[in-house]
Design a protein around this motif. Structure first.
Motif, PDB file in Angstrom:
ATOM      1  N   GLU A 347       0.826  -1.207   0.000  1.00 26.71           N
ATOM      2  CA  GLU A 347       0.000   0.000   0.000  1.00 26.71           C
ATOM      3  C   GLU A 347       0.864   1.264   0.000  1.00 26.71           C
ATOM      4  N   LYS A 348       1.942   1.246   0.773  1.00 24.56           N
ATOM      5  CA  LYS A 348       2.840   2.397   0.802  1.00 24.56           C
ATOM      6  C   LYS A 348       3.508   2.596  -0.553  1.00 24.56           C
ATOM      7  N   GLU A 349       3.882   1.491  -1.223  1.00 22.29           N
ATOM      8  CA  GLU A 349       4.509   1.586  -2.545  1.00 22.29           C
ATOM      9  C   GLU A 349       3.530   2.154  -3.559  1.00 22.29           C
ATOM     10  N   GLN A 350       2.279   1.724  -3.479  1.00 19.94           N
ATOM     11  CA  GLN A 350       1.256   2.241  -4.381  1.00 19.94           C
ATOM     12  C   GLN A 350       1.012   3.732  -4.134  1.00 19.94           C
ATOM     13  N   LEU A 351       1.000   4.127  -2.881  1.00 15.69           N
ATOM     14  CA  LEU A 351       0.777   5.526  -2.544  1.00 15.69           C
ATOM     15  C   LEU A 351       1.903   6.400  -3.110  1.00 15.69           C
ATOM     16  N   ARG A 352       3.119   5.872  -3.069  1.00 16.04           N
ATOM     17  CA  ARG A 352       4.261   6.605  -3.629  1.00 16.04           C
ATOM     18  C   ARG A 352       4.081   6.803  -5.128  1.00 16.04           C
ATOM     19  N   LEU A 353       3.598   5.768  -5.831  1.00 15.49           N
ATOM     20  CA  LEU A 353       3.371   5.893  -7.268  1.00 15.49           C
ATOM     21  C   LEU A 353       2.252   6.885  -7.562  1.00 15.49           C
ATOM     22  N   LEU A 354       1.172   6.824  -6.766  1.00 19.37           N
ATOM     23  CA  LEU A 354       0.071   7.760  -6.962  1.00 19.37           C
ATOM     24  C   LEU A 354       0.532   9.200  -6.798  1.00 19.37           C
ATOM     25  N   GLN A 355       1.436   9.426  -5.877  1.00 15.71           N
ATOM     26  CA  GLN A 355       1.937  10.776  -5.618  1.00 15.71           C
ATOM     27  C   GLN A 355       2.646  11.365  -6.833  1.00 15.71           C
ATOM     28  N   HIS A 356       3.220  10.480  -7.664  1.00 10.52           N
ATOM     29  CA  HIS A 356       3.963  10.959  -8.845  1.00 10.52           C
ATOM     30  C   HIS A 356       3.077  11.076 -10.090  1.00 10.52           C
ATOM     31  N   LEU A 357       1.867  10.535 -10.074  1.00  8.62           N
ATOM     32  CA  LEU A 357       1.027  10.571 -11.274  1.00  8.62           C
ATOM     33  C   LEU A 357       0.698  11.999 -11.725  1.00  8.62           C
ATOM     34  N   PRO A 358       0.406  12.950 -10.818  1.00  9.34           N
ATOM     35  CA  PRO A 358       0.141  14.325 -11.302  1.00  9.34           C
ATOM     36  C   PRO A 358       1.317  14.944 -12.050  1.00  9.34           C
ATOM     37  N   GLU A 359       2.547  14.456 -11.810  1.00 12.90           N
ATOM     38  CA  GLU A 359       3.721  15.014 -12.484  1.00 12.90           C
ATOM     39  C   GLU A 359       3.695  14.764 -13.989  1.00 12.90           C
ATOM     40  N   PHE A 360       2.927  13.777 -14.444  1.00 12.49           N
ATOM     41  CA  PHE A 360       2.801  13.543 -15.883  1.00 12.49           C
ATOM     42  C   PHE A 360       2.320  14.800 -16.596  1.00 12.49           C
ATOM     43  N   LEU A 361       1.457  15.559 -15.956  1.00 13.10           N
ATOM     44  CA  LEU A 361       0.804  16.692 -16.607  1.00 13.10           C
ATOM     45  C   LEU A 361       1.608  17.975 -16.524  1.00 13.10           C
ATOM     46  N   ASP A 362       2.776  17.946 -15.880  1.00 13.05           N
ATOM     47  CA  ASP A 362       3.586  19.157 -15.747  1.00 13.05           C
ATOM     48  C   ASP A 362       3.986  19.744 -17.093  1.00 13.05           C
ATOM     49  N   ALA A 363       4.106  18.892 -18.100  1.00 12.59           N
ATOM     50  CA  ALA A 363       4.540  19.366 -19.425  1.00 12.59           C
ATOM     51  C   ALA A 363       3.461  20.180 -20.127  1.00 12.59           C
ATOM     52  N   VAL A 364       2.182  20.044 -19.699  1.00 16.59           N
ATOM     53  CA  VAL A 364       1.084  20.722 -20.405  1.00 16.59           C
ATOM     54  C   VAL A 364       0.305  21.662 -19.487  1.00 16.59           C
ATOM     55  N   ARG A 365       0.765  21.840 -18.248  1.00 12.60           N
ATOM     56  CA  ARG A 365       0.116  22.758 -17.314  1.00 12.60           C
ATOM     57  C   ARG A 365       0.944  24.036 -17.183  1.00 12.60           C
ATOM     58  N   GLU A 366       0.302  25.179 -17.338  1.00 15.47           N
ATOM     59  CA  GLU A 366       1.017  26.457 -17.286  1.00 15.47           C
ATOM     60  C   GLU A 366       1.674  26.672 -15.928  1.00 15.47           C
ATOM     61  N   GLU A 367       1.012  26.236 -14.846  1.00 13.17           N
ATOM     62  CA  GLU A 367       1.554  26.459 -13.509  1.00 13.17           C
ATOM     63  C   GLU A 367       2.822  25.657 -13.254  1.00 13.17           C
ATOM     64  N   ALA A 368       3.027  24.577 -14.037  1.00 17.02           N
ATOM     65  CA  ALA A 368       4.162  23.683 -13.785  1.00 17.02           C
ATOM     66  C   ALA A 368       5.311  23.886 -14.754  1.00 17.02           C
ATOM     67  N   VAL A 369       5.240  24.918 -15.599  1.00 14.52           N
ATOM     68  CA  VAL A 369       6.304  25.151 -16.573  1.00 14.52           C
ATOM     69  C   VAL A 369       7.633  25.385 -15.842  1.00 14.52           C
ATOM     70  N   GLN A 450      -7.407  23.161 -20.020  1.00 14.69           N
ATOM     71  CA  GLN A 450      -8.505  22.994 -19.065  1.00 14.69           C
ATOM     72  C   GLN A 450      -8.684  21.521 -18.684  1.00 14.69           C
ATOM     73  N   LEU A 451      -8.601  20.642 -19.687  1.00 15.44           N
ATOM     74  CA  LEU A 451      -8.690  19.211 -19.393  1.00 15.44           C
ATOM     75  C   LEU A 451      -7.537  18.765 -18.498  1.00 15.44           C
TER      76      LEU A 451
END
Length: 538
Positions: A347-369, A450-451
């Motif tokens: 469960e802890k390993e899965q939680l660590r992976l979930l924490q990194h999933l939002p980073e996928f969108l950094d390339a297309v989010r203005e706030e994460a440039v 927006q998506l």
């Protein structure tokens, strides 16, 4: 006559290379999970590390394969880089076994061995899960021995060919040329063992002198190090550290022994010649001992300088962010003995992976440039790698006898791992599609942003729900991932009908992005339903 010589040499080389390949591949198959666990258990003491390296090199007969296994163990955090370096060091010494065997009179041994292997194939032992790899590895050894016999048969008449004898006479006057030849052919063949064994076979039939053969052996070892460095050029982080270390090992041996060769040659100081003539009267065995002494000298040098060498490698190839994510942080094989603890760690390993999933969108989010540390494909590869290791860990855990409640939890966690991996794959695809739309109409680019923001919010909510699965967080996730197919269809129709700003390519991008978005939302809803459901309020 020349045709027969060429045929024997080519056939001998062919059988030799097939033998090397069979030995390496099937010994690697036997060096599976149980071997890795054995290495992990036997690396708790420096003396056991030494013997582990010798055994690994002697059995697998491929220092490249040993390095690969050690890289896997280091990536899984089963052993430290320092211990892996020590095992790789002494595996080079163990790898000398093949050279020593090849220097013996192997004619009868090859015939007996092939006869025994033939009987094994007749009784279908090659199809047995228990004996298949052993039989094929022995077949490789038999073919290797037979190849050496043919090489010797073909090489013997070469001293009657005028141009070849002139070339050999020239190399006798230039030991540096012999060194370069050994390094060059090893760089091509990617095996110092192979070139050294062939050189010894040619020396035994009188084509090479002692000093020539020694320098070819030295050059072959240096060539092996350079070959390893070249092959590791596309690696990064810790795996590259071990590959570079193998090159450092070979260079260290050459830096010690090549100067000593010239000291003995010109000053007549008793060194290598004196040593090998005392060890054996047989010329082939003497050359095999030269190969062994090279490995021992290099092992001694790098062992004495292990600390500085490790610090140098860490500077040359520091661990990457992707590598840190790829390594499981919580699961380890010993935890399998306690199923309840093992499930908590998953469960802890899965939680660590979930924490990194939002980073996928950094390339297309203005706030994460400017904040992105890894690309979407790198994140996908890392999450998939850890997901695979978690799946193997869960498979081993479910093979054990468990209580019904524990087994149900295991199946649930297995399903959640599959969903996380599928979400990572979908996020990689959706980011790729959105980036293709970056040079398309602003209206489409704005819609994609927006998506991306909406999906980022859902991913953050999924992490909150997994970290703290109370009623509020779980309900929020289910509401955000509710079926909105009709709404998405209306948006698609609205945008697609406006052909003034959308080209055919833009329309295809829109369809791809919205379809992938819906898939990601559906997967996250499925994940939300797999989370432990909080008790209903009274």
């Amino acid at each position: 006559m020349p045709r027969e010589i060429l045929a024997n040499l080519l056939a001998g080389l062919g059988l030799f290379f097939i033998g090397i390949k069979l030995i390496s591949e099937h010994m690697k198959q036997m060096a599976g999970r149980s071997f890795r666990n054995l290495v992990n258990r036997f690396t708790q003491h420096p003396v056991l590390v030494f013997f582990s390296g010798l055994v690994a090199g002697g059995l697998i007969q491929s220092t490249t394969a040993v390095t690969f296994i050690m890289t896997s163990l280091v990536s899984s955090r089963l052993i430290t880089v320092r211990k892996a370096m020590a095992i790789v060091t002494w595996s080079n010494v163990g790898n000398s076994l093949l050279v020593v065997l090849a220097a013996l009179d192997i004619h009868l041994a090859a015939l007996y061995l092939l006869g025994i292997i033939g009987a094994g194939f007749y009784f279908n032992l090659d199809r047995s899960n228990r004996f298949r790899n052993v039989i094929n590895a022995l077949l490789g050894l038999g073919l290797l021995f037979l190849g050496l016999i043919l090489i010797k048969t073909g090489a013997a008449p070469l001293n009657q060919i005028e141009w070849f004898t002139r070339f050999l006479a020239y190399t006798k006057s230039s030991y540096l040329l012999a060194f370069v030849i050994g390094g060059f052919f090893t760089f091509i063949a990617q095996s110092s063992t192979t070139i050294s064994v062939i050189a010894i076979a040619m020396a035994k039939v009188g084509l090479l002198g002692m000093d020539q053969t020694i320098m070819i052996i030295y050059g072959s070892n240096l060539g092996s190090g350079l070959s390893t460095t070249f092959m590791a050029s596309n690696l990064k982080g810790t795996p590259k550290q071990l590959a570079i270390f193998q090159a450092v090992f070979k260079v260290g041996g050459a830096l010690v022994l090549v100067p000593l060769f010239y000291i003995e040659l010109h000053l007549h100081f008793p060194l290598m010649h004196n040593l090998i003539t005392h060890l054996s009267d047989d010329f082939g065995q003497q050359m095999a001992y030269v190969y062994l002494v090279f490995q021992l000298a290099a092992a001694t040098v790098v062992t004495l300088a292990m600390g500085p060498v490790q610090r140098l490698l860490e500077r040359l190839s520091p661990a990457t962010a992707e590598e840190e994510l790829t390594r499981p942080q919580f699961i380890y094989d010993q935890a399998l003995e306690e199923p309840a603890t093992a499930l908590d760690l998953v469960e802890k390993e899965q939680l660590r992976l979930l924490q990194h999933l939002p980073e996928f969108l950094d390339a297309v989010r203005e706030e994460a440039v400017g904040k992105m540390t890894m690309s979407a494909p790198q994140l996908r590869a890392a999450v998939t790698a850890v997901g695979g290791k978690v799946t193997l860990f869960m498979t081993d855990l479910m093979d054990q006898r468990q209580a019904r409640e524990s087994l149900e939890r295991s199946l649930n966690l297995q399903n959640r791992t599959e969903v996380i991996t599928a979400v990572a794959e979908t996020l990689d695809e959706i980011v790729s599609a959105m980036m293709r739309a970056s040079h398309q109409p602003e209206k489409l680019a704005m819609f994609n942003r927006q998506l991306a923001e909406a999906l980022h919010l859902i991913l953050m909510t999924a992490y909150d729900a997994a970290e703290n699965p109370d009623a509020e967080n779980c309900q929020m996730l289910l509401e955000l991932t509710a079926d909105r197919g009709d709404m998405m269809e209306q948006i698609r129709r609205s945008l697609l009908t406006d052909e003034k700003f959308l080209s055919h390519g833009s329309q295809q991008t829109l369809m791809s992005v919205t379809t992938l978005f819906e898939r990601a939302v559906w997967l996250l809803r499925r994940y939300g339903r797999l989370l432990p459901q909080p008790p209903a309020e009274k």
